[in-house]
Design a protein around this motif. Sequence first.
Motif, short mmCIF file in Angstrom:
data_model
loop_
_atom_site.label_atom_id
_atom_site.label_comp_id
_atom_site.label_asym_id
_atom_site.label_seq_id
_atom_site.Cartn_x
_atom_site.Cartn_y
_atom_site.Cartn_z
N ALA A 125 -51.16 -37.09 -49.58
CA ALA A 125 -50.25 -37.20 -50.72
C ALA A 125 -48.82 -36.90 -50.31
CB ALA A 125 -50.69 -36.24 -51.83
N ALA A 126 -48.61 -35.90 -49.45
CA ALA A 126 -47.25 -35.56 -49.00
C ALA A 126 -46.64 -36.71 -48.21
CB ALA A 126 -47.28 -34.29 -48.17
N GLU A 127 -47.45 -37.38 -47.37
CA GLU A 127 -46.95 -38.53 -46.62
C GLU A 127 -46.60 -39.68 -47.55
OE1 GLU A 127 -50.02 -39.43 -43.80
OE2 GLU A 127 -49.64 -37.60 -42.63
N LYS A 128 -47.42 -39.89 -48.56
CA LYS A 128 -47.15 -40.96 -49.52
C LYS A 128 -45.86 -40.67 -50.30
CE LYS A 128 -49.37 -43.59 -53.19
NZ LYS A 128 -50.56 -43.74 -54.00
N ILE A 129 -45.68 -39.42 -50.70
CA ILE A 129 -44.46 -39.03 -51.42
C ILE A 129 -43.25 -39.24 -50.52
CG2 ILE A 129 -43.21 -37.06 -52.38
CD1 ILE A 129 -45.96 -36.03 -53.37
N LYS A 130 -43.37 -38.85 -49.26
CA LYS A 130 -42.26 -39.00 -48.32
C LYS A 130 -41.91 -40.48 -48.12
CE LYS A 130 -40.82 -37.54 -43.72
NZ LYS A 130 -41.23 -36.87 -42.47
N GLU A 131 -42.93 -41.34 -47.98
CA GLU A 131 -42.69 -42.77 -47.82
C GLU A 131 -41.99 -43.35 -49.04
OE1 GLU A 131 -46.45 -44.60 -47.08
OE2 GLU A 131 -46.63 -43.72 -45.07
N GLU A 132 -42.42 -42.93 -50.24
CA GLU A 132 -41.79 -43.45 -51.45
C GLU A 132 -40.35 -42.98 -51.58
OE1 GLU A 132 -44.22 -42.59 -54.83
OE2 GLU A 132 -45.82 -43.93 -54.17
N GLU A 133 -40.08 -41.73 -51.19
CA GLU A 133 -38.70 -41.23 -51.22
C GLU A 133 -37.82 -42.00 -50.25
OE1 GLU A 133 -38.92 -37.04 -50.51
OE2 GLU A 133 -39.60 -36.60 -52.54
N GLU A 134 -38.35 -42.28 -49.05
CA GLU A 134 -37.58 -43.06 -48.08
C GLU A 134 -37.32 -44.47 -48.59
OE1 GLU A 134 -39.66 -42.89 -44.37
OE2 GLU A 134 -39.17 -40.77 -44.06
N ALA A 135 -38.31 -45.06 -49.25
CA ALA A 135 -38.13 -46.41 -49.80
C ALA A 135 -37.08 -46.40 -50.90
CB ALA A 135 -39.46 -46.93 -50.34
N LYS A 136 -37.10 -45.37 -51.74
CA LYS A 136 -36.08 -45.26 -52.79
C LYS A 136 -34.70 -45.06 -52.18
CE LYS A 136 -39.06 -43.36 -56.39
NZ LYS A 136 -39.40 -42.15 -57.17
N LYS A 137 -34.64 -44.25 -51.13
CA LYS A 137 -33.36 -44.00 -50.46
C LYS A 137 -32.82 -45.30 -49.87
CE LYS A 137 -31.35 -41.19 -46.80
NZ LYS A 137 -31.63 -40.23 -45.72
N LEU A 138 -33.68 -46.08 -49.21
CA LEU A 138 -33.25 -47.35 -48.65
C LEU A 138 -32.81 -48.32 -49.75
CD1 LEU A 138 -35.87 -47.92 -45.82
CD2 LEU A 138 -33.45 -47.40 -45.55
N ALA A 139 -33.54 -48.31 -50.85
CA ALA A 139 -33.17 -49.19 -51.97
C ALA A 139 -31.81 -48.80 -52.54
CB ALA A 139 -34.24 -49.13 -53.06
N ARG A 140 -31.56 -47.49 -52.65
CA ARG A 140 -30.25 -47.04 -53.13
C ARG A 140 -29.15 -47.44 -52.16
NH1 ARG A 140 -31.32 -41.05 -54.02
NH2 ARG A 140 -33.18 -41.72 -53.11
N GLN A 141 -29.41 -47.27 -50.85
CA GLN A 141 -28.42 -47.66 -49.86
C GLN A 141 -28.17 -49.15 -49.92
OE1 GLN A 141 -30.00 -46.29 -46.14
NE2 GLN A 141 -29.19 -44.22 -46.38
N TRP A 142 -29.22 -49.92 -50.08
CA TRP A 142 -29.08 -51.37 -50.15
C TRP A 142 -28.27 -51.76 -51.38
CZ3 TRP A 142 -29.48 -55.49 -47.27
CH2 TRP A 142 -29.55 -56.74 -47.87
N ASN A 143 -28.55 -51.12 -52.50
CA ASN A 143 -27.82 -51.44 -53.73
C ASN A 143 -26.35 -51.07 -53.62
OD1 ASN A 143 -30.04 -52.51 -55.00
ND2 ASN A 143 -30.63 -50.58 -55.96
N THR A 144 -26.04 -49.93 -53.00
CA THR A 144 -24.63 -49.54 -52.87
C THR A 144 -23.92 -50.45 -51.88
OG1 THR A 144 -25.20 -47.89 -51.19
CG2 THR A 144 -24.98 -47.13 -53.47
#
Length: 195
Positions: A125-144
Amino acid sequence: MSLASWFRWNEPPNRISQRNPTEMVVETLMMELSWQTKQAEKQQRERDNEYRKIKTGVDYGWLVSYPKHSYDISPGERLQLEDMCTKIHPSYCGPVIVRFRQVIAEYEPEAQEVSRLFRSVLQEAAEKIKEEEEAKKLARQWNTKNRTSLSLATFKSRSRISPFISDIKTISEDVERGTEPTRRVWSMPEFRNTK
């Protein structure tokens, strides 16, 4: 002095203290672990009784009295598991419990193995949470990046279409030097760079 002040009848009832969501997640997950450990002990006793009954042919299960809870997790391991539970976001608490129950049902572990399975579910679960946070971070960077650099949308080409002028360099340029440039037909425009 009145009796009401002694008995505190006029005071409002104490409200349940507002607890930190992380503490609630830790408490909930650790309660699930202890419950699953007790269930594993109970199933192990039942399997042992069935084995003895088959082996001897006589059921002495009614004579045996078992302790209510014999297996306990070591304090060090408990602290490690609690620390792992703090990394679980409250919205993932339910899915972690569901996954843990699936793993328990799949493996039917003994009581000593339950904490190891719990640890693996928490790590997953911790790995899954970390992967989702990284994906959100990349999505935010992409959007900016897309907001700040709209170079593709505002790109203005420096080349212009000119159907009658021929300044394009070709491979056979040496041969064409002596000849005068020919005019192109309307259906075949030429591109030239503006300076």
